[in-house]
Design a protein around this motif. Structure first.
Motif, PDB file in Angstrom:
ATOM      1  N   SER A   2       0.844  -1.182   0.000  1.00 23.62           N
ATOM      2  CA  SER A   2       0.000   0.000   0.000  1.00 23.62           C
ATOM      3  C   SER A   2       0.885   1.239   0.000  1.00 23.62           C
ATOM      4  O   SER A   2       1.764   1.387   0.867  1.00 23.62           O
ATOM      5  N   GLN A  31      -7.574 -14.211 -10.091  1.00 27.34           N
ATOM      6  CA  GLN A  31      -6.977 -12.954  -9.641  1.00 27.34           C
ATOM      7  C   GLN A  31      -7.652 -12.487  -8.353  1.00 27.34           C
ATOM      8  O   GLN A  31      -8.521 -11.621  -8.349  1.00 27.34           O
ATOM      9  N   ASP A  32      -7.231 -13.080  -7.251  1.00 33.52           N
ATOM     10  CA  ASP A  32      -7.706 -12.669  -5.936  1.00 33.52           C
ATOM     11  C   ASP A  32      -6.489 -12.419  -5.049  1.00 33.52           C
ATOM     12  O   ASP A  32      -5.348 -12.652  -5.437  1.00 33.52           O
ATOM     13  N   TYR A  33      -6.751 -11.935  -3.833  1.00 31.85           N
ATOM     14  CA  TYR A  33      -5.648 -11.515  -2.975  1.00 31.85           C
ATOM     15  C   TYR A  33      -4.951 -12.683  -2.292  1.00 31.85           C
ATOM     16  O   TYR A  33      -3.919 -12.505  -1.653  1.00 31.85           O
ATOM     17  N   GLN A  34      -5.501 -13.880  -2.419  1.00 32.54           N
ATOM     18  CA  GLN A  34      -4.824 -15.055  -1.898  1.00 32.54           C
ATOM     19  C   GLN A  34      -3.780 -15.584  -2.873  1.00 32.54           C
ATOM     20  O   GLN A  34      -2.763 -16.156  -2.471  1.00 32.54           O
ATOM     21  N   GLN A  36      -2.562 -13.695  -5.815  1.00 34.91           N
ATOM     22  CA  GLN A  36      -1.805 -12.711  -6.587  1.00 34.91           C
ATOM     23  C   GLN A  36      -1.291 -11.594  -5.684  1.00 34.91           C
ATOM     24  O   GLN A  36      -1.963 -11.201  -4.721  1.00 34.91           O
ATOM     25  N   ALA A  38      -0.571  -7.669  -4.901  1.00 35.23           N
ATOM     26  CA  ALA A  38      -1.446  -6.526  -5.160  1.00 35.23           C
ATOM     27  C   ALA A  38      -0.766  -5.234  -4.722  1.00 35.23           C
ATOM     28  O   ALA A  38      -0.044  -5.204  -3.715  1.00 35.23           O
ATOM     29  N   TYR A  40      -1.759  -1.153  -3.988  1.00 29.77           N
ATOM     30  CA  TYR A  40      -2.765  -0.104  -3.823  1.00 29.77           C
ATOM     31  C   TYR A  40      -2.044   1.230  -3.730  1.00 29.77           C
ATOM     32  O   TYR A  40      -1.117   1.397  -2.931  1.00 29.77           O
ATOM     33  N   ILE A  67      -2.131  -7.441  -9.253  1.00 26.63           N
ATOM     34  CA  ILE A  67      -3.315  -6.572  -9.159  1.00 26.63           C
ATOM     35  C   ILE A  67      -2.882  -5.135  -8.894  1.00 26.63           C
ATOM     36  O   ILE A  67      -1.952  -4.890  -8.118  1.00 26.63           O
ATOM     37  N   LYS A 101      -7.846  -7.227 -13.045  1.00 31.54           N
ATOM     38  CA  LYS A 101      -8.026  -6.284 -11.946  1.00 31.54           C
ATOM     39  C   LYS A 101      -6.918  -5.242 -11.971  1.00 31.54           C
ATOM     40  O   LYS A 101      -5.920  -5.337 -11.258  1.00 31.54           O
TER      41      LYS A 101
END
Length: 462
Positions: A2, A31-34, A36, A38, A40, A67, A101
């Motif tokens: 982040s 493509q989920d946070y588990q 891939q 990410a 922000y 992501i 995403k």
């Protein structure tokens, strides 16, 4: 990761550019946070990187799919701002394809006079075989085309990638003016050999000072609506708003094309080459003060039954409004019928200009509405036959000019009534099937079935 209210830059004592932020993924996973990595970003800035944000582990094609969510952030003086390599997101339950995403909102990509240039700048964004990347209210700028920037620099380079540019978000909120300024090609979208062609959309975007605002070759169904093209930059030999080659279906509607003060003598609004399609239109656009408003090259027809049609465009102070150019020995033509007796073409022409020059291999039959101001072509060559009609043609829009790229195509009143009828018919069918299903499952009485089960005797079992 982040990044909020911060700037990431090279160390002051470092001479060269730094690597940038890498977001690794797993190519075969959803493509989920588990699965891939990410990133922000909010009110963050990345500067002087070789690649500011790389959504993969470079050169590891099994580690794509990172992501990105970026808000109110900037990518300044990077050799590349964003790179997304091939990855297909999918629903983990059904396996159906889903959008990538990667969402950028009110972000700026910029090369200015502080660009270090230890790495060469080619483009701000590179997209390869991805679907659904969104840029809402974003700006792409090239303000310093020096020796460390190639002469063919681009804002967005897309290889069979589906993406969108808009000034509005998905809910119709104005985010900020979408801009693509100062490039050899603002957008360069091309087909990549055996990959599946994908469409892209551009709404409510300003293209200023580019040699070519949008260059598209053999991609699927581009849509460009309600955008402005200020054509040309200093030092260029030829400039154009949109160039489309080998694309058999597209929407170019409600755009304005005009030349800048730096525009070269050879400038064109829209160039269409070899569309070879039944029903392509250049519809409801404005072409002002150009050498040529519309240029058609090669085969842009489908036998006698269809082809490229110019309709409801307004030309002002151009040297040539419509030009069909024969480039080689191959067939050159647009649709023979530019308008028909019941539906005139409704284009408005420049005064004192060459309104329609047909240098192709097939005659053009042009129908205009008699008495409608500015709609009768006055200067044209012998390969154009002009006829008037007393029919009053209407200029219809495929998209509402007051809305954005996420809204549906407009429907006429009869089409709306038909959709309502279809909906109610489908609803009645659904209710009938539902009732039948319920009767078959429990005889229409759930309570009765429960009572039967509770009072059943052993000998009644099977």
């Amino acid at each position: 990761i982040s990044l909020e209210n911060c700037t990431i830059d090279k160390l002051p004592e470092t001479q060269g550019m730094w690597e940038g932020v890498q977001v690794w993924g797993q190519a075969g996973q959803p493509q989920d946070y588990q699965n891939q990595g990410a990133l922000y970003m909010n009110n963050a800035s990345i500067k002087n990187a070789i690649v500011a944000v790389d959504l993969w582990k470079p050169w590891q094609y099994d580690q794509t799919g990172g992501i990105l969510s970026a808000y109110n952030s900037s990518f300044i003086n990077n050799a590349k701002g964003l790179r997304i390599e091939e990855y297909q997101n999918h629903d983990p339950m059904t396996g159906f394809p889903m959008d990538y995403k990667a969402y950028l909102r009110n972000c700026t990509f910029e090369i200015n006079h502080d660009f270090i240039g230890t790495e060469t700048f080619y483009e701000h964004v590179k997209l390869v075989h991805v679907q659904g990347v969104r840029f809402d209210g974003c700006k792409f700028k090239l303000e310093n085309p020096n020796n460390h920037v190639v002469s063919w620099a681009k804002g967005i380079l897309a290889f069979d990638a589906n993406f969108s540019l808009d000034s509005y978000d998905a809910y119709g909120n104005l985010i900020g003016q979408s801009e693509v300024n100062g490039f050899f090609m603002g957008i360069h979208a091309v087909h990549d050999f055996d990959a599946v062609t994908k469409p892209f959309t551009v709404f409510n975007t300003d293209f200023m000072g580019n040699d070519c605002g949008i260059f598209a070759r053999q991609v699927g169904f581009p849509t460009v609506v309600n955008s402005n093209f200020g054509i040309g930059r200093s030092g260029s030999d030829c400039a154009m708003g949109i160039y489309s080659e080998g694309i058999n279906n597209f929407t170019i509607e409600q755009n304005s094309f005009f030349k800048t003060d730096q525009c070269p003598q050879n400038n064109y609004g829209v160039v269409i080459k070899d569309s070879n399609s039944r029903g392509t239109q250049i519809n409801n656009n404005n072409f002002t003060n150009l050498y040529c408003g519309n240029l058609a090259i090669g085969n842009n027809r489908w036998g006698d039954f269809g082809g490229l049609l110019y309709r409801c465009n307004t030309n002002t102070s151009n040297n040539i409004d419509f030009y069909v150019l024969k480039e080689n020995d191959n067939l050159t033509a647009i649709w023979m019928y530019q308008g028909i007796p019941l539906l005139p073409a409704k284009n408005k022409f420049s005064q004192g200009a060459y309104n329609f020059y047909n240098g192709g291999d097939r005659r053009v039959l042009y129908y205009y509405q008699r008495g409608a101001a500015g709609e009768e072509p006055v200067i044209y060559n012998s390969a154009v036959s002009v006829y008037y009609t007393d029919s009053v043609g209407e200029c219809t829009l495929n998209y509402d000019s007051q809305v954005n790229s996420k809204t549906a195509l407009l429907l006429s009143a009869p089409q709306k009534r038909q959709r309502e009828t279809d909906y109610h018919t489908a609803l009645n069918t659904y209710n009938n099937v539902k009732t039948l299903y319920e009767r078959l499952t429990d005889g229409g009485s759930t309570n009765g079935i429960i009572t039967d089960i509770q009072t059943a005797m052993p000998w009644q079992m099977w």
